[in-house]
Design a protein around this motif. Sequence first.
Motif, PDB file in Angstrom:
ATOM      1  N   VAL A  31       0.753  -0.902  -0.094  1.00  0.00           N
ATOM      2  CA  VAL A  31      -0.047  -0.036   0.047  1.00  0.00           C
ATOM      3  C   VAL A  31       0.949   1.341  -0.102  1.00  0.00           C
ATOM      4  N   GLN A  32       1.888   1.319   0.963  1.00  0.00           N
ATOM      5  CA  GLN A  32       2.818   2.418   0.886  1.00  0.00           C
ATOM      6  C   GLN A  32       3.638   2.648  -0.573  1.00  0.00           C
ATOM      7  N   ARG A  33       3.943   1.519  -1.068  1.00  0.00           N
ATOM      8  CA  ARG A  33       4.766   1.582  -2.446  1.00  0.00           C
ATOM      9  C   ARG A  33       3.633   2.139  -3.739  1.00  0.00           C
ATOM     10  N   VAL A  34       2.719   1.742  -3.742  1.00  0.00           N
ATOM     11  CA  VAL A  34       1.484   2.040  -4.794  1.00  0.00           C
ATOM     12  C   VAL A  34       0.926   3.687  -4.327  1.00  0.00           C
ATOM     13  N   GLY A  35       0.908   3.857  -3.182  1.00  0.00           N
ATOM     14  CA  GLY A  35       0.252   5.153  -2.777  1.00  0.00           C
ATOM     15  C   GLY A  35       1.394   6.299  -3.224  1.00  0.00           C
ATOM     16  N   GLY A  36       2.853   5.816  -2.771  1.00  0.00           N
ATOM     17  CA  GLY A  36       3.819   6.615  -3.136  1.00  0.00           C
ATOM     18  C   GLY A  36       4.014   7.139  -4.487  1.00  0.00           C
ATOM     19  N   ALA A  37       3.819   6.116  -5.396  1.00  0.00           N
ATOM     20  CA  ALA A  37       3.862   5.789  -6.765  1.00  0.00           C
ATOM     21  C   ALA A  37       2.798   6.821  -7.397  1.00  0.00           C
ATOM     22  N   LEU A  38       1.521   6.528  -6.887  1.00  0.00           N
ATOM     23  CA  LEU A  38       0.207   7.379  -7.496  1.00  0.00           C
ATOM     24  C   LEU A  38       0.400   8.726  -6.916  1.00  0.00           C
ATOM     25  N   GLY A  39       0.831   9.006  -5.663  1.00  0.00           N
ATOM     26  CA  GLY A  39       1.135  10.419  -5.306  1.00  0.00           C
ATOM     27  C   GLY A  39       2.165  11.135  -6.162  1.00  0.00           C
ATOM     28  N   GLY A  40       3.254  10.546  -6.512  1.00  0.00           N
ATOM     29  CA  GLY A  40       4.324  11.087  -7.173  1.00  0.00           C
ATOM     30  C   GLY A  40       4.041  11.453  -8.794  1.00  0.00           C
ATOM     31  N   ALA A  41       3.065  10.817  -9.218  1.00  0.00           N
ATOM     32  CA  ALA A  41       2.433  10.563 -10.464  1.00  0.00           C
ATOM     33  C   ALA A  41       1.506  11.940 -10.515  1.00  0.00           C
ATOM     34  N   LEU A  42       0.849  11.933  -9.523  1.00  0.00           N
ATOM     35  CA  LEU A  42      -0.473  13.016  -9.357  1.00  0.00           C
ATOM     36  C   LEU A  42       0.343  14.629  -9.419  1.00  0.00           C
ATOM     37  N   PHE A  43       1.281  14.470  -8.606  1.00  0.00           N
ATOM     38  CA  PHE A  43       2.083  15.696  -8.458  1.00  0.00           C
ATOM     39  C   PHE A  43       2.852  16.166  -9.865  1.00  0.00           C
ATOM     40  N   ALA A  44       3.458  15.204 -10.275  1.00  0.00           N
ATOM     41  CA  ALA A  44       4.010  15.284 -11.444  1.00  0.00           C
ATOM     42  C   ALA A  44       2.963  15.962 -12.725  1.00  0.00           C
ATOM     43  N   LEU A  68      -0.646  21.669  -2.882  1.00  0.00           N
ATOM     44  CA  LEU A  68      -1.336  20.322  -2.918  1.00  0.00           C
ATOM     45  C   LEU A  68      -0.423  19.369  -2.087  1.00  0.00           C
ATOM     46  N   ILE A  69       0.726  19.291  -2.240  1.00  0.00           N
ATOM     47  CA  ILE A  69       1.596  18.491  -1.427  1.00  0.00           C
ATOM     48  C   ILE A  69       1.343  18.815   0.215  1.00  0.00           C
ATOM     49  N   ALA A  70       1.259  20.006   0.430  1.00  0.00           N
ATOM     50  CA  ALA A  70       1.165  20.458   1.806  1.00  0.00           C
ATOM     51  C   ALA A  70      -0.244  20.027   2.413  1.00  0.00           C
ATOM     52  N   LEU A  71      -1.263  20.403   1.599  1.00  0.00           N
ATOM     53  CA  LEU A  71      -2.553  19.848   2.048  1.00  0.00           C
ATOM     54  C   LEU A  71      -2.623  18.492   1.956  1.00  0.00           C
TER      55      LEU A  71
END
Length: 89
Positions: free
Chosen positions: A4-17, A38-41
């Motif tokens: 879950v942490q790995r998938v969440g990190g990948a999706l979060g990084g992709a969203l911000f990119a 967005l990252i701060a929120l």
Amino acid sequence: MNIVQRVGGALGGALFAVVIARNLPDDPEGAFRHAFWLIALTGLLGLLSALWLHHALRGAEQSGRTGSAPRPGGGSAPVEPGAGVLEDA
């Protein structure tokens, strides 16, 4: 939990990119400002949910619902954190 942490990190990084890439050609400064907020929120949301969980667990502990497993003799033994959970190799 590790998955879950790995998938969440990948999706979060992709969203911000994507947020940065969509706004970068028009307004580079605005793109990074938008991504920063967005990252701060998102971080604040995670912090608030962790505090809520801590408060809920502490309230359950004080009211006597500590997550103990019943014993055959009538008493109860505390359940160890992670008991019965298989970890990744």
